[in-house]
Each structure stands twice: as C-alpha cells, then as structure tokens.
Design a protein around this motif. Sequence first.
Motif, PDB file in Angstrom:
ATOM      1  N   ILE A   6      -0.942 116.863 -11.615  1.00 58.17           N
ATOM      2  CA  ILE A   6      -0.727 116.880 -13.143  1.00 58.17           C
ATOM      3  C   ILE A   6      -1.666 115.951 -13.738  1.00 58.17           C
ATOM      4  N   ASN A   7      -2.176 116.346 -14.676  1.00 58.18           N
ATOM      5  CA  ASN A   7      -3.459 115.471 -15.504  1.00 58.18           C
ATOM      6  C   ASN A   7      -2.786 114.325 -16.357  1.00 58.18           C
TER       7      ASN A   7
ATOM      8  N   ARG B 185      -6.392 127.758 -17.129  1.00 54.66           N
ATOM      9  CA  ARG B 185      -5.873 127.969 -18.507  1.00 54.66           C
ATOM     10  C   ARG B 185      -4.964 126.856 -19.014  1.00 54.66           C
ATOM     11  N   SER B 186      -4.831 125.689 -18.325  1.00 60.84           N
ATOM     12  CA  SER B 186      -3.987 124.605 -18.730  1.00 60.84           C
ATOM     13  C   SER B 186      -4.713 123.323 -18.241  1.00 60.84           C
ATOM     14  N   PRO B 187      -4.813 122.571 -19.448  1.00 65.74           N
ATOM     15  CA  PRO B 187      -5.389 121.278 -19.226  1.00 65.74           C
ATOM     16  C   PRO B 187      -4.382 120.480 -18.518  1.00 65.74           C
ATOM     17  N   LEU B 188      -3.272 120.645 -18.352  1.00 65.40           N
ATOM     18  CA  LEU B 188      -2.246 119.910 -17.613  1.00 65.40           C
ATOM     19  C   LEU B 188      -2.386 119.921 -16.442  1.00 65.40           C
ATOM     20  N   VAL B 189      -2.817 120.793 -15.709  1.00 70.61           N
ATOM     21  CA  VAL B 189      -3.008 120.952 -14.314  1.00 70.61           C
ATOM     22  C   VAL B 189      -4.595 120.774 -13.935  1.00 70.61           C
TER      23      VAL B 189
ATOM     24  N   ILE C 240       1.673 114.260  -8.801  1.00 71.94           N
ATOM     25  CA  ILE C 240       1.676 115.349  -8.092  1.00 71.94           C
ATOM     26  C   ILE C 240       2.873 116.142  -7.600  1.00 71.94           C
ATOM     27  N   ILE C 241       2.734 117.314  -7.539  1.00 72.65           N
ATOM     28  CA  ILE C 241       4.203 118.236  -7.305  1.00 72.65           C
ATOM     29  C   ILE C 241       3.639 119.147  -6.217  1.00 72.65           C
ATOM     30  N   ARG C 242       4.519 118.848  -5.086  1.00 74.45           N
ATOM     31  CA  ARG C 242       4.114 119.627  -3.945  1.00 74.45           C
ATOM     32  C   ARG C 242       5.068 120.661  -3.938  1.00 74.45           C
TER      33      ARG C 242
ATOM     34  N   LEU D  98       2.734 126.207 -18.709  1.00 72.34           N
ATOM     35  CA  LEU D  98       2.042 126.732 -19.998  1.00 72.34           C
ATOM     36  C   LEU D  98       2.826 126.373 -21.588  1.00 72.34           C
ATOM     37  N   ASN D  99       4.298 126.148 -21.172  1.00 73.26           N
ATOM     38  CA  ASN D  99       5.282 126.092 -22.248  1.00 73.26           C
ATOM     39  C   ASN D  99       5.682 124.568 -22.334  1.00 73.26           C
TER      40      ASN D  99
END
Length: 424
Positions: A365-366, A347-351, A395-397, A421-422
């Motif tokens: 994270i992209n 859903r998200s291009p951020l991930v 990277i978020i663990r 998403l926000n």
Amino acid sequence: MMQEINSSQQAIDLEDKFGAHNYQPLPVVLSRGEGVYLWDVEGKKYFDFLSAYSAVNQGHCHPRIKDALIEQAGTLTLTSRAFYNDVLGPYEKYITEYFGFDKVLPMNTGVEAVETAIKIARKWGYEEKGVPENEGIIIVAENNFHGRTTTVISFSDDENARRNFGPFTAGFISIPYNDLNALQKAFEKNPHVVAFLVEPIQGEAGVITPDEDYIRKASLICKTHNALLLADEIQTGIARTGSLLAVCGNCNCEGHCEKQDTYTRPDILILGKALSGGFLPVSAVLADDAVMNVIQPGQHGSTYGGNPLGVKVAMTALEVVRDEKMAQNARKLGKIFRERMQLLVERSPLVSTVRGKGLLNAIVINDRPDSATAWEICISLKENGLLAKPTHGNIIRFAPPLVMTEEELHSCCDIIEKTILNFK
C-alpha cells in the motif's frame, strides 16, 4: 460448561477480558469453515485469504483429513515417546520418502522445529565439523520470522517482539536478506559458523521474494565453508508457492526432484503449519543420517512430538496435497492473481507493488508503514466478504487455501479491486 456465544461482540469482549492481549485480530468472530470459506457468528460468509498463515493449504475441515483424525482419535492418541506406537514408524518412512531425506525428528509447533534445527546444527558443528564447544555461530537474515521463543527473538530485528524480553541468546549473526556477498563475508570473518538459517521467501516480512538463484548460491557458499543450510519452509512449504517446497525454485514436478536444476536440497528442512492441514500442531525436522545421527537418546524430545494422532493426520494431509495436485493449482492461480493485481497497480495510486510466488502474495500500500491505511483496507475487505491481514504496517498478504478454483479466485480479485478502487 462453556459459555454460549450469541454475538460477535460478546466473543470479542470475553477475549478482551480473560485472554492475554498478545494479538490484534480483525473484528470478526469465526464459527465455521469449509474449503476456502469461513462464516462468522452471525452467519456471514467470507473468502479466507490468509489460510491461518498457510496452515490450511488443504482448505478448512478437509473431509479426508477429518476422517483420518476421527478414526485415529478413537483408537490411540498419545503414548509419549516412552513407548513405540504403530503409526509413527510408517509416518517416518512416508515423510522421509516424500521429501527425500534419511530421517525425521517430529515435533509440534513451527518454532519448536526451528529450535530443534538450531540444536542439531550446533551439535553437528561441535561433533562433526570440529568447532570448539559453545562457539558455534549461526547466520540468519534480517527481517526474518522464525517464531517467538527466547532463542528465536534473540536474532530477530523486530523490536516489538524483543523489547523487555532479554537477556538474549548469543551465537547468531544477522546479515541482509538476498545478499550473497554479505553471506560470503560473514563466513570469511567467522570460522566457527555452523549453519545459515533462512526462509526461501520471507512471508511475515511482507512476502519478500529473493533472486531466483539466491538459495541455490547460498547453498554452494555453505558447502564451500562446510556449514549447513537450514531451510525454514514452515510457511512456504507444502505446495504454497507452486511447488512442493519453495527451494524447488521453478520445478514443475509434483514433489521434490533432484534432477531439476532449480531444486536446492537443504541440509535441514523445517516444516510445520500445513503439515497437518490445520487440524492440530504438527511440525518436522528432516535431515540425512550424517546430520541427524548427532542426536542420541535423552538429548532432545517432546511429550507430544510424534504422537499417533498427529502423525496419522500429517500423512493424510500430505496425501491430499499430492492427490489433489495443489502445487500445480497454486502455480496456475498465483500467476492469474499477480496479473490481476498488476492491473490494479496500474489503475490505483493506492497500490504500488504486487509480489509473490504461487499463492503466497502481497500488495504494498502506497503509504507509510506506521499508517493505518492497510488495516482500514482490510476492514473494508472484510465488509466486502474477504479476510486478509496486514503485515509490516503497509503490506497486505494474500494466501488463500490451495483448493481454491479459478472462478473463486476471480471473484476474490473482483472484491479486492472493488475495495481498493472505492477506498477513501
């Protein structure tokens, strides 16, 4: 008399003025914990999605472990190893049977346990394998994290941890992680290799999960070349990845099980963090007699290693893991978490990626590793009631306490989805 803290900013200012600046914490000041929850000074409640880097697998302030601590603290806390005490022997019997080894060498911190394993491996290499003294080589993996002592940073490729701390300790060869060909070639080029030190999953590097048969085949290569496999399970062990140890592979038993084809038995097992359930530093190095018996009186030790308070807490912490079936819970919830995060990737291009095992997971994270995006996302997660921390920049663990329920996990996934998403 300790100064009373009335606000988060006051606590942050005190640390900034009087403490060494060797960490960069998120701007949250915690004052209480229970189970999967933390509260800050102002009383705001958060989900803990870091678990003190997997040190509180059993949840914050677990009542059984707390009671064991209080009882032992009122009886006997420390004698040093100059004398015997009535708790260490039962602990040594308990932990060796729990993990299936002949002997344990108790220490305090994780990096102390790594240093201990290195010393044992080298001494074994000289006295049992016949490597010439002072020529023993230990193979390590790139992007490893085993601590920050001088010896350990000597084979780290994290320049931030290394710069201006030399000269460094010799005797290590670094090869790419999850590369069996590189491991085989390193053995062929270096006849004096005594051990391969490896994390079954590289947590600090961003939850890098190797091929399913990597550890098993690495163990076979070590055996072929008469060298030891040293498994650093400080972060991955004690049910975090959905089995008692990450080297158990996809083992579905409650503990280690040599009948399982996926189980790889290391020659030296290194434990820490959740071994005490987050109450105080306790670590351990386990091995069989053929390896551990190279250590003789006076050759290694620690004033606090094996202290009555620590080992009583550790026994209870291990009992809690088994009694409350935390490995099974981590395996079940980890699958749900990765499924939810995969939907977020779509859903998200951020991930760009989700990966992990059990309840040790990460999203990528992209953005560039040197960007502030992952940090800012963690700030937003904090504002939304969930605490996590970036590693390696982008990277978020995610590693919550293993006492988390399915309902709580879905609430956390909702927070992560909402935040991503926000995010702008």
